[in-house]
Design an enzyme around this catalytic site. Sequence first.
Site, PDB file in Angstrom:
ATOM      1  N   ARG A 143       7.258  15.756  64.054  1.00  0.00           N
ATOM      2  CA  ARG A 143       8.257  16.604  63.400  1.00  0.00           C
ATOM      3  C   ARG A 143       9.375  16.952  64.371  1.00  0.00           C
ATOM      4  NH1 ARG A 143       7.348  22.437  60.286  1.00  0.00           N
ATOM      5  NH2 ARG A 143       9.555  22.871  59.989  1.00  0.00           N
ATOM      6  N   CYS A 199       5.340  22.166  45.089  1.00  0.00           N
ATOM      7  CA  CYS A 199       6.164  22.772  46.140  1.00  0.00           C
ATOM      8  C   CYS A 199       6.224  24.271  45.880  1.00  0.00           C
ATOM      9  CB  CYS A 199       7.566  22.164  46.099  1.00  0.00           C
ATOM     10  SG  CYS A 199       8.729  22.822  47.322  1.00  0.00           S
ATOM     11  N   HIS A 212      12.942  19.499  46.685  1.00  0.00           N
ATOM     12  CA  HIS A 212      13.881  19.945  47.711  1.00  0.00           C
ATOM     13  C   HIS A 212      15.325  19.622  47.355  1.00  0.00           C
ATOM     14  CE1 HIS A 212      10.679  20.352  51.134  1.00  0.00           C
ATOM     15  NE2 HIS A 212      10.402  21.054  50.044  1.00  0.00           N
ATOM     16  N   TYR A 248      17.406  24.279  50.327  1.00  0.00           N
ATOM     17  CA  TYR A 248      17.599  22.933  50.881  1.00  0.00           C
ATOM     18  C   TYR A 248      18.971  22.370  50.532  1.00  0.00           C
ATOM     19  CZ  TYR A 248      12.694  22.700  52.184  1.00  0.00           C
ATOM     20  OH  TYR A 248      11.478  22.940  52.775  1.00  0.00           O
TER      21      TYR A 248
END
Length: 439
Positions: free
Chosen positions: A90, A164, A194, A244
């Site tokens: 990440r 989500c 997102h 997002y």
Amino acid sequence: MKLTVVGGGSTYTPELVDGFARLRDTLPVEELVLVDPAADRLELVGGLARRIFARHGHDGRIVTTGDLDAGVEGADAVLLQLRVGGQAAREQDETWPLECGCVGQETTGAGGLAKALRTVPVVLDIAERVRRTNPDAWIIDFTNPVGIVTRALLEAGHKAVGLCNVAIGFQRKFARMLGVAPGEIHLDHVGLNHLTWETGVRLGGPEGEDVLPGLLSEYGEAIAADLRLPRPLLDRLGVVPSYYLRYYYAHDEVVRELRSKPSRAAEVAEMERQLLTMYADPTLDEKPELLARRGGAYYSEAAVDLAAGLLGGTGSGPEEPSVDGGGGRRAGGSPYQVVNTRNGGTLPFLPDDAVIEVQAAVGPKGAAPLAVPAVDPLYAGLMAQVTAYEELALEAALRGGRDRVFRTLLAHPLVGQYAYAETLTDQLIAHNREHLAWA
């Protein structure tokens, strides 16, 4: 009822366990299996999970194992929460795209593609093993990028739904502002994972009064501050975008910010070290406050509600999507839930096999999206472009190859320029070679 969590050694897991413990009337879990190859983390998380169950008087059995096949055998549902490559991968996803002036983020843009390429083959292997061992089990995917991973699962013929926590976060926030129970809030939520917009906030169910204009009028400053977007933008749009969307609506501003501070991955890695130390304390029997800063708020409630619907609880399913007049309820709240599932004509400007994130009636046969009013071209156009990117991303994840990675990056609106796509392709492969069988 038996549930299995693959990636059960995650520091997220106590949030999930807390929901199972508190909401046992909605989802009566008799056995919870935590599967993870990291035995040291799994021991710490499993110990805390047992103490949380005990604190709530839950008599369910918690099992920890590194054996995937044994863990999923006989499970009614398998929950996937994986991070292939861990926080180290990440960290890379969030840094090397910045060298080209592109957003570095783990679920979108070049970093999101890297995560998809690492993740899809692993998830599909797990799903095949679930199907061989227990073909009737539902797969609930929390693993990012959820839209691409869920599409991979559905195209491979698995019984899968993606989840989500963005929508449930908005639901809780708007309920607090209005002073009502969260179950009274129904979101007109539309988009891709997102990449979503709240186009309406209704009281009591899909046919209820839309109070979004009043929310924006009274609480617009607070909502805008949470999203880190200007209030006038929300007023002009008349909707509430997911946070997002800031990567798209304020791309260059975000890049400058990301270049000027430590990565989110570095922050999370430090939080995980602290959390694991806390989990080792034998007197700790509740999720620590620090976990809320780790991310994933409310996802335990969302998971319980989704699993209850899929496993034949009191949710309304695809064959019975009504709200019995006044907004019918199950113990977990509304009979509807925002999930990631197959489009199937719900959004006519997208392919049928696209995975969209919308309200759906969830039942033992799966998730049936509710009808969505015509979508403003301002949002439909971006959704169509990102859907095309996701189709290319899945092809690259399944078949590999430098040219497929390049084409996918060129299609993404956060990359777009061929020179950037060339450089980012080389960077992606270099940083992820150990996870790419074809590289």
